[in-house]
Scaffold this motif. Structure first.
Motif, PDB file in Angstrom:
ATOM      1  N   GLN A   1       0.833  -1.197   0.000  1.00  0.00           N
ATOM      2  CA  GLN A   1       0.000   0.000   0.000  1.00  0.00           C
ATOM      3  C   GLN A   1       0.869   1.250   0.000  1.00  0.00           C
ATOM      4  OE1 GLN A   1      -2.618   0.398   3.341  1.00  0.00           O
ATOM      5  NE2 GLN A   1      -3.811   2.000   2.372  1.00  0.00           N
TER       6      GLN A   1
ATOM      7  N   PRO B   1       2.585   3.788  -4.139  1.00  0.00           N
ATOM      8  CA  PRO B   1       1.458   4.136  -4.990  1.00  0.00           C
ATOM      9  C   PRO B   1       1.705   3.778  -6.453  1.00  0.00           C
ATOM     10  CG  PRO B   1       2.630   6.125  -4.330  1.00  0.00           C
ATOM     11  CD  PRO B   1       3.288   4.967  -3.635  1.00  0.00           C
TER      12      PRO B   1
ATOM     13  N   LEU C   1      -7.031  12.556  -5.109  1.00  0.00           N
ATOM     14  CA  LEU C   1      -7.024  12.222  -3.689  1.00  0.00           C
ATOM     15  C   LEU C   1      -6.329  13.346  -2.952  1.00  0.00           C
ATOM     16  CD1 LEU C   1      -6.013   8.460  -3.778  1.00  0.00           C
ATOM     17  CD2 LEU C   1      -8.053   9.416  -2.713  1.00  0.00           C
TER      18      LEU C   1
ATOM     19  N   LEU D   1      -8.205  11.430   1.379  1.00  0.00           N
ATOM     20  CA  LEU D   1      -7.350  10.251   1.486  1.00  0.00           C
ATOM     21  C   LEU D   1      -7.866   9.362   2.623  1.00  0.00           C
ATOM     22  CD1 LEU D   1      -4.712   9.494  -0.017  1.00  0.00           C
ATOM     23  CD2 LEU D   1      -3.464  10.450   1.939  1.00  0.00           C
ATOM     24  N   PRO D   2      -8.108   8.079   2.346  1.00  0.00           N
ATOM     25  CA  PRO D   2      -8.592   7.221   3.432  1.00  0.00           C
ATOM     26  C   PRO D   2      -7.459   6.894   4.399  1.00  0.00           C
ATOM     27  CG  PRO D   2      -8.284   5.925   1.450  1.00  0.00           C
ATOM     28  CD  PRO D   2      -7.974   7.353   1.072  1.00  0.00           C
TER      29      PRO D   2
ATOM     30  N   GLN E   1      -4.499   5.081   6.304  1.00  0.00           N
ATOM     31  CA  GLN E   1      -3.468   4.230   5.694  1.00  0.00           C
ATOM     32  C   GLN E   1      -3.296   2.945   6.493  1.00  0.00           C
ATOM     33  OE1 GLN E   1      -1.539   5.408   2.725  1.00  0.00           O
ATOM     34  NE2 GLN E   1      -3.514   6.464   2.776  1.00  0.00           N
TER      35      GLN E   1
ATOM     36  N   TRP F   1      -8.290  -0.605   4.986  1.00  0.00           N
ATOM     37  CA  TRP F   1      -8.712   0.308   3.928  1.00  0.00           C
ATOM     38  C   TRP F   1      -8.009   0.046   2.601  1.00  0.00           C
ATOM     39  CZ3 TRP F   1     -12.432   4.237   4.407  1.00  0.00           C
ATOM     40  CH2 TRP F   1     -12.969   4.402   5.692  1.00  0.00           C
TER      41      TRP F   1
ATOM     42  N   TYR G   1      -8.451   2.091  -0.893  1.00  0.00           N
ATOM     43  CA  TYR G   1      -7.340   2.936  -1.350  1.00  0.00           C
ATOM     44  C   TYR G   1      -6.933   2.548  -2.769  1.00  0.00           C
ATOM     45  CZ  TYR G   1      -2.735   5.044  -1.622  1.00  0.00           C
ATOM     46  OH  TYR G   1      -1.643   5.748  -2.032  1.00  0.00           O
ATOM     47  N   ASP G   2      -6.881   1.236  -3.023  1.00  0.00           N
ATOM     48  CA  ASP G   2      -6.521   0.736  -4.352  1.00  0.00           C
ATOM     49  C   ASP G   2      -7.484   1.262  -5.420  1.00  0.00           C
ATOM     50  OD1 ASP G   2      -5.337  -1.377  -6.285  1.00  0.00           O
ATOM     51  OD2 ASP G   2      -7.466  -1.915  -6.216  1.00  0.00           O
TER      52      ASP G   2
ATOM     53  N   ARG H   1      -7.063   5.067  -5.873  1.00  0.00           N
ATOM     54  CA  ARG H   1      -5.817   5.371  -6.577  1.00  0.00           C
ATOM     55  C   ARG H   1      -5.991   5.163  -8.085  1.00  0.00           C
ATOM     56  NH1 ARG H   1      -1.680   2.111  -7.549  1.00  0.00           N
ATOM     57  NH2 ARG H   1      -2.252   0.467  -6.079  1.00  0.00           N
TER      58      ARG H   1
END
Ligand code: TXA
Ligand code: MG
Length: 328
Positions: free
Chosen positions: A218, A221, A243, A309-310, A312, A316, A320-321, A324
């Motif tokens: 994660q 990026p 984001l 942004l969720p 980290q 999540w 996030y994926d 992104r």
């Protein structure tokens, strides 16, 4: 082609409606249907000509393999050439459910399904409509998400209609897909197994059953995924999306620059003046709401979407994926 939207009970699908859709499948046609993750666009998986219609209707690149959906774990043996102890344990734990297992393909599976590759992705969905449809069709269904290629995945029949109207004969409308994001894809043809797409079943849950797997990072990026279909830009709304670690400030800045802005926020207190959707603070509820929120903001034809942004952490990761990939 005229597209029919047929209402169907999500818990106890009406047999006559399932039969009507299954007839289209048996004749080599396409049916959009709900699963517990997102809506799928199904064709008989062992019928190459039927599967080719999926690629045509979606505008899907031919190098992107399609997941095969079964209604009984034992039927995996009809589409994979080699079952393994790991596949056995994972299917016992997570099927029916949002975990796709990639295994060596059975000779009966046409090359078009696997994009010419030696492996096939297989899963048993946890949705009564999907299961009833597969059973009535009389064979496994190849089914990607029921959207035009690179567009947002559909979590409601209405999303499917917006994207695919005129391109497919029928949409079974069983209400919102409860999970909201696509299944986890795990490659079991490698050692250790490799996570190709994070999803509703987490890497931690998988590792609790089969031990260490190769995870996506994660932190990185730029992390490039090995699955041919996991293109960097995917699951994207038409409106440019970014984001932001400081959504409040970013939205204000864009508004001051005269932009029309949509904001998907985890922020409880602050108002922005843009079109704001407040998102649930827990990952499961956030996932269930995500695509519907993006579809809604995308409809508004704004200049820009800003997404907070969720958090980290691992819970999540799948969200996030997707964010992104949706970002430009
Ligand atoms: O939740 C889901 O998985 C939904 C519902 C409809 O089941 N389906 C879905 O399909 O998201 P699709 O085609 O939109 O995404 C499937 C992903 C693609 O990125 C594809 O590249 C990957 O799974 N995939 C499928 N078969 C594969 C294989 N044999 N090897 C590697 N990746 C594979
Ligand atoms: Mg898709």
């Amino acid at each position: 082609m005229e597209t029919t939207v047929l209402q169907i009970d999500a818990l106890q699908p009406e047999a006559d409606r399932i039969a009507r859709a299954a007839e289209i499948l048996r004749a080599g046609g396409l049916v959009a249907f709900p699963t517990e993750t997102v809506y799928g666009l199904g064709a008989l998986a062992l019928n190459a000509e039927a599967v080719s219609k999926i690629f045509e209707a979606k505008g899907r690149p031919p190098n992107n393999p399609i997941i095969v959906h079964i209604d009984d774990p034992e039927k995996a043996l009809n589409v994979v050439a080699a079952w393994s102890p790991a596949a056995q344990r994972l299917s016992e734990h997570f099927w029916p459910g949002p975990l796709t297992l990639v295994l060596p393909k059975h000779a009966a599976v046409p090359a078009i399904v696997t994009a010419g590759g030696p492996t096939v992705g297989v899963r048993m969905p946890a949705h009564p409509v999907a299961l009833a449809l597969i059973a009535a069709a009389g064979g496994p269904l190849a089914a990607p998400s029921a959207n035009r290629s690179t567009e947002l995945s559909p979590t409601r029949a209405e999303h499917v209609r917006k994207s695919m109207e005129g391109l497919i004969p029928i949409i079974l409308d069983g209400g919102p897909a409860p999970g909201g994001i696509e299944s986890t894809v795990l490659d079991l043809s490698t050692n250790p197994p490799r996570l190709l797409r994070p999803g509703l079943v987490s890497a931690e849950e998988i590792e609790a059953i089969v031990g260490p797997i190769q995870r996506m990072s994660q932190a990185d990026p730029q992390c490039v995924l090995p699955s041919p279909g996991l293109l960097p830009r995917h699951y994207a709304p038409r409106t440019p999306l970014e984001l932001s670690a400081n959504g409040v400030a970013r939205v204000r800045e864009l508004l001051e620059g005269g932009k029309r802005v949509g904001w998907l926020t985890l922020n409880k207190s602050e108002a922005s003046g843009g079109e704001t959707i407040r998102m649930p603070a827990t990952p499961r509820e956030y996932a269930a709401a995500l695509y519907a929120a993006l579809h809604q903001l995308d409809e508004r034809r704004l200049d820009r979407l800003v997404v907070d942004l969720p958090p980290q952490d691992a819970a999540w990761l799948a969200i996030y994926d997707r964010l992104r990939r949706a970002a430009t």
